[in-house]
Design an enzyme around this catalytic site. Structure first.
Site, PDB file in Angstrom:
ATOM      1  N   GLU A   8      12.699   3.455   2.890  1.00  0.00           N
ATOM      2  CA  GLU A   8      12.581   3.589   1.437  1.00  0.00           C
ATOM      3  C   GLU A   8      13.022   4.971   0.940  1.00  0.00           C
ATOM      4  O   GLU A   8      12.280   5.667   0.256  1.00  0.00           O
ATOM      5  CB  GLU A   8      11.136   3.291   1.002  1.00  0.00           C
ATOM      6  N   ASP A  23       2.731  11.040   4.363  1.00  0.00           N
ATOM      7  CA  ASP A  23       3.390  10.209   3.349  1.00  0.00           C
ATOM      8  C   ASP A  23       3.341  10.971   2.029  1.00  0.00           C
ATOM      9  O   ASP A  23       2.892  12.125   1.993  1.00  0.00           O
ATOM     10  CB  ASP A  23       2.729   8.824   3.241  1.00  0.00           C
ATOM     11  N   HIS A  60       9.456   9.568   1.448  1.00  0.00           N
ATOM     12  CA  HIS A  60       7.988   9.561   1.541  1.00  0.00           C
ATOM     13  C   HIS A  60       7.460  10.944   1.930  1.00  0.00           C
ATOM     14  O   HIS A  60       6.563  11.084   2.759  1.00  0.00           O
ATOM     15  CB  HIS A  60       7.506   8.503   2.557  1.00  0.00           C
TER      16      HIS A  60
HETATM   17  C1  ACM Z   1       7.585   0.109   5.001  1.00  0.00           C
HETATM   18  O1  ACM Z   1       6.800  -0.825   4.792  1.00  0.00           O
HETATM   19  N1  ACM Z   1       8.042   0.838   3.991  1.00  0.00           N
HETATM   20  C2  ACM Z   1       8.050   0.433   6.324  1.00  0.00           C
END
Ligand code: ACM
Ligand code: ZN
Length: 730
Positions: free
Chosen positions: A317, A192, A253
């Site tokens: 995201e 991440d 991410h």
């Molecule tokens: C997430 O909670 N961004 C998958």
């Protein structure tokens, strides 16, 4: 113990409710069919477990033998001749259904039967739950007949090991617990923004750079798993019927990877591994071929480590707007005729999906992978809501439901009772597309979860979740609660720091009482037997440190470090409260404009704040800070120290200047000094600044006034704040 009590009743054999009530057995998840029998089976040293001769069945028998030894101290032997054992594991092809098993306990013996070794293992896990928790001689198992099979094939738990790092031992312990409750997928979130945690031999900087971040206090935080450790965890899980699915986040991410290899991003700019949470604009550039070369090479190593036929690529995201400003991305969009940035996202996912398909792996992604169109062979993990599930099902995709099971949700917003009583699978759409609904997953995102408090976020809530995944007919909350509490005794015996059912483990409130000149730390505890152990020298408290329950009073400033324990098990990280000497301690403060109602911390309570929302800070958004302290009497002072916060992420900036004034009567003022401050609204690191004035010689005065002028310009349309927690007069 409940089990013993039940055993006794069953032995007497007179009470009608002693039969056929599943709740007599504290089994979680509740088996689909349970019939209580008569009497008990006695475990005796030298007794035998018979199991088929193949390696897997022998391993399962060994696992059962070891667990019986650990819990009851009875030594059993393993044999392969079926008729010799009083405990028998047996393959029975007539038992239908994946993962199905039958468990029969009578006075004479125990038989676990299943069509394959997966079922045998689940039968063993159920049998373990029937073992006595406390030493009895001889240990007994209540007679019962169980026929069982799961509701869903995919019963997952996700752990985010990127935001916080979890050692291999922690993960293995969680895998043991997961297997005990019949979860069968460990979704390992390995990368991440804040950390890359898997060794990739072709790209050593992913871990030498990307696995480490420099925290606001200057410390280095991080860690990663070597390929050998990953192989070890995968094998450990596999032996316990658990498939490990790796998640390598892309194209968003990805800050940690970009910090290691900046050429992956559109701008190519060097960045550092972030130390704050959120969505970052550091994303993989779709327009450069090099991005795919890198990802393909990474996936080559990943797919060799994980036998799972699935690879999770995240995909959530993604601030797609970044691609709008990139010439390479725009050129690709034009060349391929892609519709905008969603088109680029979709192109990216499909290209990775094809690469994985070439290796025999199916792609899983969070529900954003649907943006811009998606191949029906991808598996969609639903987190944003049932409307996303509906889209995926209509497109023909298989889905995994995760949104209702987010374990980072605070306990008061997702109590055990609410979680249990709402069945998120109870949806006509899922019934209609039942073949596409693989099951569910409970994610633990770890921005605020660490190895020290993760147990309490996972348990007891995973007990309720295991039941949603396993048994469609388990809906009786009162029955579940009895069984869950029976489990908690076992979990406690394994030193699992499971949390309260509907409260925080502990909430602290520290205040200063000016009348008694006393600091009081009040603790609201989630368990009556929770003890708060503390130190006053900055060291970490242990179970041997002094302790209190509800209230601790201190009459001198101190650095107080507190941690909650039950017995010798620590339930979450310690918290530190700093109290300092202050000549203005408890003195009244008046303001030209009072601080905001939400941030109205006491400036003379001797308590130093740490984060903006810990209750210690006073904040102003639409005015300067103009505070006057009445020391009560003319007082000799040597220094005035004002503390301010910079936390630009939350629109909190240092003041542009601070002026120190004094007065003998509170009417006519002398300005001692005005200190200008250079404010950098782009400095995102949270930091507390001391602004100190020291007169050349001591001053005698009654009133001290401090005026801090605000930054004053909105940022992204939002007016900024001034935050102060204490004015220290020395
Ligand atoms: C997430 O909670 N961004 C998958
Ligand atoms: Zn780009």
């Amino acid at each position: 113990m409940r089990l013993k009590w039940v055993t006794l009743l069953a032995g007497l054999c007179v009470l009608p409710w002693a039969t056929a009530n599943a709740a007599q057995f504290d089994i979680v998840p509740e088996p689909q069919h349970v019939t209580a029998g008569h009497g008990v089976f006695e475990l005796q040293d030298g007794g035998r477990i018979a199991a088929p001769a193949n390696a897997r069945a022998q391993w399962i028998a060994g696992f059962l033998r070891d667990k019986i030894k650990q819990q009851t101290d009875v030594d059993l032997k393993i044999v392969t001749t079926p008729d010799e054992g009083r405990i028998t594991l047996r393959i029975d092809p007539s038992i239908k259904g994946n993962d199905a098993y039958r468990l029969d306990v009578t006075r004479k013996g125990v038989v676990i039967a299943a069509a394959d070794d997966r079922g045998l293992f689940w039968g063993v896990e159920t049998l373990r739950q029937l073992l006595p928790l406390q030493n009895e001689t001889p240990p007994t198992i209540p007679a019962v007949s169980i026929q069982d099979a799961p509701r869903y094939a995919w019963r997952g738990v996700m752990l985010d090991t990127a935001r916080h790092f979890y050692p291999v031992d922690f993960i293995k312990r969680q895998i043991d617990l997961m297997a005990y409750y019949k979860f069968d997928v460990f979704h390992w979130h390995l990368t991440d923004d804040q950390g890359w945690r898997i060794q990739i031999k072709q790209y050593p900087k992913l871990t030498s750079v990307g696995a480490w971040r420099k925290e606001a206090d200057g410390s280095r935080y991080g860690g990663f798993y070597t390929q050998a450790q990953i192989r070890d965890v995968v094998a450990y899980a596999r032996a316990r019927n658990i498939m490990v699915v790796p998640e390598i986040e892309m194209p968003g991410h990805t800050s940690a990877a970009i910090a290691a290899y900046p050429e992956l991003s559109c701008s190519g700019k060097q960045i550092t591994v972030p130390t704050t949470w959120g969505v970052f604009r550091n994303v993989d550039c779709v327009g450069k071929d090099g991005t795919f070369t890198f990802l393909d090479n990474v996936l080559d190593e990943v797919t060799k480590l994980f036998p799972s036929p699935y690879v999770h690529i995240g995909g959530d995201e993604v601030p797609e707007g970044v691609w709008a400003d990139c010439a390479s991305c725009q050129a690709l969009a034009k060349e391929k005729g892609l519709q905008g940035e969603a088109g680029l996202h979709s192109y990216f996912v499909k290209r990775i999906q094809q690469y994985l398909a070439g290796k025999g792996k199916a792609l899983i992604g969070w529900d954003e992978i649907m943006e811009g169109g998606m191949d029906p062979n991808a598996i969609v993990e639903i987190w944003r809501g049932p409307q996303e599930a509906a889209k995926a099902l209509a497109n023909g995709n298989r889905i995994i439901i995760a949104g209702p099971f987010y374990l980072d949700t605070p306990i008061d917003r997702m109590t055990l009772k609410d979680l249990y009583r709402t069945d998120p699978f109870d949806n006509p759409l899922y019934a209609k597309h039942s073949k596409q609904v693989l099951g569910g997953e409970a994610p633990l995102w770890s921005e605020r979860a660490t190895p020290l408090n993760a147990d309490a976020r996972l348990y007891p809530r995973l007990l309720a979740i295991s039941e949603h995944f396993w048994n469609p007919d388990a809906h009786d909350w009162n029955d579940f609660l009895l069984r869950a509490r029976g489990q908690e005794a076992w979990l406690a015996s394994r030193h699992v720091a499971y949390g309260p059912e509907d409260k925080d483990i502990v909430d602290y409130h520290l205040s200063f009482n000016p009348t008694y000149k006393r600091w009081r730390l009040r603790a609201t505890r989630g368990f009556d037997d929770l003890r708060l152990h503390y130190t006053l020298d900055g060291s970490q408290p242990t179970a041997g440190s002094p302790s209190f329950g509800d209230v601790l009073d201190l009459y001198a400033p101190a650095t107080l470090t507190v941690a909650p324990f039950r017995g010798d098990v620590q339930y979450q990280a310690s918290q530190t409260f700093k109290m300092v000497p202050n000549l203005a301690l408890g003195d009244p403060v008046t303001f030209a404009t009072p601080p905001s109602a939400r941030y109205s911390g006491d400036l003379t309570d001797g308590i130093l704040g740490s984060q903006y929302n810990d209750g210690d800070w006073a904040g102003w958004q639409d005015a300067d800070m103009d505070a006057t302290i009445d020391l009560g009497n003319p007082t000799e002072l040597h220094a005035i120290d004002a503390r301010f916060l910079q936390n630009a992420q939350d629109w909190i900036l240092l003041p542009r200047s601070v002026s120190f004034e004094v007065s003998g009567d509170g009417k006519s003022w002398t300005t001692l000094k005005t200190i200008p401050i250079t404010v950098d609204p782009n400095d995102m690191r949270p930091a507390i600044h001391d602004i100190t004035f020291m007169p050349p010689s001591p001053i005698v005065t009654r009133y001290v006034r401090l005026v801090a002028t605000r930054y004053g310009q909105p940022i992204n349309g939002i007016q900024t704040w001034i935050f102060s927690d204490e004015i220290i007069v020395k």
